[in-house]
Scaffold this active site. Structure first.
Site, PDB file in Angstrom:
ATOM      1  N   GLY A  35       0.783  -1.235   0.000  1.00  0.00           N
ATOM      2  CA  GLY A  35       0.000   0.000   0.000  1.00  0.00           C
ATOM      3  C   GLY A  35       0.812   1.280   0.000  1.00  0.00           C
ATOM      4  O   GLY A  35       0.235   2.366   0.103  1.00  0.00           O
ATOM      5  N   GLU A  52       5.032  -5.884   1.945  1.00  0.00           N
ATOM      6  CA  GLU A  52       4.767  -6.327   0.570  1.00  0.00           C
ATOM      7  C   GLU A  52       4.496  -5.150  -0.376  1.00  0.00           C
ATOM      8  O   GLU A  52       3.370  -4.977  -0.837  1.00  0.00           O
ATOM      9  CB  GLU A  52       3.546  -7.244   0.552  1.00  0.00           C
ATOM     10  CG  GLU A  52       3.704  -8.491   1.372  1.00  0.00           C
ATOM     11  CD  GLU A  52       2.427  -9.318   1.436  1.00  0.00           C
ATOM     12  OE1 GLU A  52       2.539 -10.548   1.489  1.00  0.00           O
ATOM     13  OE2 GLU A  52       1.317  -8.738   1.462  1.00  0.00           O
ATOM     14  N   PRO A  53       5.495  -4.331  -0.674  1.00  0.00           N
ATOM     15  CA  PRO A  53       5.252  -3.239  -1.626  1.00  0.00           C
ATOM     16  C   PRO A  53       5.084  -3.759  -3.049  1.00  0.00           C
ATOM     17  O   PRO A  53       5.821  -4.661  -3.467  1.00  0.00           O
ATOM     18  CB  PRO A  53       6.519  -2.380  -1.506  1.00  0.00           C
ATOM     19  CG  PRO A  53       7.585  -3.337  -1.055  1.00  0.00           C
ATOM     20  CD  PRO A  53       6.897  -4.389  -0.223  1.00  0.00           C
ATOM     21  N   GLY A  54       4.107  -3.248  -3.776  1.00  0.00           N
ATOM     22  CA  GLY A  54       3.942  -3.603  -5.188  1.00  0.00           C
ATOM     23  C   GLY A  54       4.151  -2.348  -6.028  1.00  0.00           C
ATOM     24  O   GLY A  54       5.179  -2.172  -6.679  1.00  0.00           O
ATOM     25  N   ARG A  55       3.161  -1.454  -5.927  1.00  0.00           N
ATOM     26  CA  ARG A  55       3.184  -0.193  -6.681  1.00  0.00           C
ATOM     27  C   ARG A  55       4.522   0.545  -6.537  1.00  0.00           C
ATOM     28  O   ARG A  55       5.086   1.031  -7.519  1.00  0.00           O
ATOM     29  CB  ARG A  55       2.054   0.688  -6.113  1.00  0.00           C
ATOM     30  CG  ARG A  55       1.747   1.948  -6.861  1.00  0.00           C
ATOM     31  CD  ARG A  55       0.728   2.778  -6.050  1.00  0.00           C
ATOM     32  NE  ARG A  55      -0.430   2.017  -5.637  1.00  0.00           N
ATOM     33  CZ  ARG A  55      -1.537   1.856  -6.366  1.00  0.00           C
ATOM     34  NH1 ARG A  55      -1.633   2.431  -7.538  1.00  0.00           N
ATOM     35  NH2 ARG A  55      -2.545   1.136  -5.904  1.00  0.00           N
ATOM     36  N   ARG A 110      -6.957   2.314 -15.361  1.00  0.00           N
ATOM     37  CA  ARG A 110      -7.054   2.884 -14.004  1.00  0.00           C
ATOM     38  C   ARG A 110      -7.852   4.182 -13.926  1.00  0.00           C
ATOM     39  O   ARG A 110      -8.461   4.479 -12.911  1.00  0.00           O
ATOM     40  CB  ARG A 110      -5.664   3.065 -13.390  1.00  0.00           C
ATOM     41  CG  ARG A 110      -4.931   1.732 -13.234  1.00  0.00           C
ATOM     42  CD  ARG A 110      -3.679   1.833 -12.381  1.00  0.00           C
ATOM     43  NE  ARG A 110      -3.996   2.099 -10.998  1.00  0.00           N
ATOM     44  CZ  ARG A 110      -3.806   3.251 -10.397  1.00  0.00           C
ATOM     45  NH1 ARG A 110      -3.282   4.272 -11.054  1.00  0.00           N
ATOM     46  NH2 ARG A 110      -4.138   3.411  -9.139  1.00  0.00           N
ATOM     47  N   CYS A 156     -14.002   1.091 -28.454  1.00  0.00           N
ATOM     48  CA  CYS A 156     -15.371   1.441 -28.794  1.00  0.00           C
ATOM     49  C   CYS A 156     -16.166   1.566 -27.502  1.00  0.00           C
ATOM     50  O   CYS A 156     -16.927   0.674 -27.120  1.00  0.00           O
ATOM     51  CB  CYS A 156     -15.935   0.351 -29.697  1.00  0.00           C
ATOM     52  SG  CYS A 156     -17.282   0.980 -30.661  1.00  0.00           S
ATOM     53  N   GLU A 157     -15.953   2.676 -26.825  1.00  0.00           N
ATOM     54  CA  GLU A 157     -16.475   2.893 -25.480  1.00  0.00           C
ATOM     55  C   GLU A 157     -16.052   4.316 -25.137  1.00  0.00           C
ATOM     56  O   GLU A 157     -15.022   4.774 -25.624  1.00  0.00           O
ATOM     57  CB  GLU A 157     -15.786   1.858 -24.564  1.00  0.00           C
ATOM     58  CG  GLU A 157     -15.825   2.131 -23.119  1.00  0.00           C
ATOM     59  CD  GLU A 157     -16.307   0.911 -22.322  1.00  0.00           C
ATOM     60  OE1 GLU A 157     -16.555  -0.160 -22.905  1.00  0.00           O
ATOM     61  OE2 GLU A 157     -16.442   1.081 -21.112  1.00  0.00           O
ATOM     62  N   TYR A 193      -0.028  -1.813 -12.081  1.00  0.00           N
ATOM     63  CA  TYR A 193      -1.438  -2.073 -12.375  1.00  0.00           C
ATOM     64  C   TYR A 193      -1.863  -1.517 -13.739  1.00  0.00           C
ATOM     65  O   TYR A 193      -3.007  -1.119 -13.917  1.00  0.00           O
ATOM     66  CB  TYR A 193      -2.333  -1.531 -11.248  1.00  0.00           C
ATOM     67  CG  TYR A 193      -1.951  -2.087  -9.892  1.00  0.00           C
ATOM     68  CD1 TYR A 193      -2.195  -3.423  -9.585  1.00  0.00           C
ATOM     69  CD2 TYR A 193      -1.310  -1.298  -8.939  1.00  0.00           C
ATOM     70  CE1 TYR A 193      -1.823  -3.945  -8.358  1.00  0.00           C
ATOM     71  CE2 TYR A 193      -0.930  -1.818  -7.711  1.00  0.00           C
ATOM     72  CZ  TYR A 193      -1.187  -3.138  -7.430  1.00  0.00           C
ATOM     73  OH  TYR A 193      -0.816  -3.671  -6.212  1.00  0.00           O
TER      74      TYR A 193
END
Ligand code: LLP
Length: 429
Positions: free
Chosen positions: A247, A289-292, A329, A360-361, A388
């Site tokens: 986080g 547990e760092p990810g970002r 995101r 197409c959105e 992410y």
């Protein structure tokens, strides 16, 4: 060469560089859309956490890369070389981690609903830790481990009732009302602990929580540590490991205030030391547990601008050759990014645009973004896209996913190749 931020600079031609390499040249060589990553920045980010842990935590510790942020074979090799463990959240991530050279004893397996097949795979591989999210899972782990004649090294994912304050509601995981974790406050955590101790084939090693993502304030961690260590003190059995999850926030926009890794780590280490002393507990093995924070600022996504639609008095839509298929995101969380024209990086950002994708959105990559004067055919880079983005990419509209080109010591290599239309249709019978 001028410095922009982290691994980004501007060279004498006025071009954006990453890891010292000219971004327009890389875009020409590899095409767009394109993710470009700097290996040195990933290593710097790993070391920010490991050196802070070494400095502030006298007990045993580990830093585990949360690979849901970005998973492909080379990233596991890089973080392993930096002495990190890794957390995986599926059989696919586990498979890729092993393929990338992460040893089984470096792997922690998370998930709120792991399948029988995934648990069997993890247990056969004899990974470091399976983090159980509930009693039903404990029973399944016990059954499979007993069948295989092995002992599973398990920790319990608890929900301490504490979650990130400014975190998007979809990403608040430490609270009671969540699919994640066994609640402490209802007594369910104590019951799960007793069950884990009574089941065959399970060795209970510790407890885990993950509070949300991103978390900007230290108190969320220190509050959770108080709850978790009080639980350890009252558990009635020794629990050697405390995993406090990920986080750790990163800067997405210029001027955004975020804490450096060292401040998170020193506050977490201090809170654990103090709680251990208060409860007369030995120092637990501390895991984060760092990810970002390991990958976000090591990557940019480079697009080519296609159509530009100006609606006077309303807004200017600039469409690029990617979109929610490589970065969902903004659509999911309203996440904001900084953008730049790599070929004219020194010009001032005198225009404001809304960045649209090619799907197409009514999909956007961001609204009201400052940028240099832009025209069709320009390259456009979105910064800090390491976390992410690729890991949440899709083939919506059967759009092939971009490659990941890695920069290492002044050279580039393809870490993930570009998908082709053939790839996209390869499973069709
Ligand atoms: N540990 C566990 C058990 C987790 O579930 C997560 C993230 C982490 C660590 C790493 O959190 P980080 O350090 O990366 O913040 N897709 C969302 C983020 C989802 C996070 C899920 N779990 C986004 O794009 O922001």
């Amino acid at each position: 060469m001028r410095f922009v931020s982290d691994c980004l600079g501007v060279n004498d031609a006025g071009h954006l560089t990453i890891g010292g390499m000219d971004v327009p040249s890389l875009a020409k060589e590899f095409g767009t859309p394109l993710y470009i990553m700097d290996e040195a920045q990933i290593r710097t980010n790993c070391r920010a956490f490991t050196s802070a842990m070494a400095e502030h935590y006298p007990g045993k510790w580990s830093v585990a890369y949360a690979s849901k942020a970005l998973a492909f074979a080379h990233i596991y090799r890089i973080v392993h070389e930096e002495r990190l463990l890794t957390d995986v959240a599926s059989g696919g991530e586990l498979f890729t981690a092993l393929k990338g050279g992460m040893p089984p004893e470096g792997i922690i397996f998370h998930g709120n609903n792991k399948t029988e097949e995934e648990l069997r795979y993890a247990l056969k591989t004899n990974i470091h830790r399976i983090v159980a999210n509930g009693t039903e899972e404990l029973e399944r782990i016990s059954r499979i481990a007993s069948e295989l004649g092995i002992t599973a090294k398990v920790s319990l994912r608890l929900s301490p009732g504490v979650t990130g304050k400014a975190t998007h509601t979809a990403l608040q995981t430490g609270k009671l009302d969540s699919k994640f974790g066994i609640p402490i406050e209802t007594g369910a955590a104590q019951a799960a602990l007793e069950l884990a101790c009574s089941l065959g084939g399970i060795k209970l090693e510790g407890i885990h929580c993950h509070l949300g993502s991103p978390i900007f304030e230290i108190e969320t961690y220190t509050d959770a540590i108080d709850h978790m260590m009080a639980f350890m003190a009252e558990a009635g059995v020794p629990l050697k490991e405390l995993n406090i999850g990920g986080g750790y926030a990163v800067r997405y926009l210029p001027g955004q205030e975020v804490l450096p890794a060292s401040e998170y780590v020193s506050a977490i280490a201090k809170a654990v030391r103090e709680a251990s002393a208060r409860h007369h507990l030995p120092l637990p093995e501390l895991v984060i547990e760092p990810g970002r924070a390991i990958v976000a600022n090591a990557c940019i996504t480079v697009y080519t601008v296609g159509s530009i639609k100006e609606i006077p008095g309303v807004r200017t839509y600039v469409s690029v050759d990617g979109g929610l298929t490589d970065n969902p995101r903004y659509m999911l969380y309203g996440a904001e990014y900084d953008i730049i024209l790599p070929e004219r990086a020194l010009e001032s950002k005198s225009e404001t645009i809304t960045l649209a994708g090619r799907c197409c959105e009514c999909e956007l990559l961001g609204k009201d973004m400052p940028i240099q004067p832009v025209k069709p055919g320009d390259l456009l880079a979105v910064l800090n896209t390491g976390a992410y983005n690729y890991s949440m990419a899709s083939n919506y509209n059967r759009v092939p996913r971009p490659p990941i080109v890695m920069i290492s010591q002044g050279k580039s290599y393809i870490a993930v190749r570009r998908e082709t239309w053939e790839d996209v249709a390869r499973l069709d019978q």
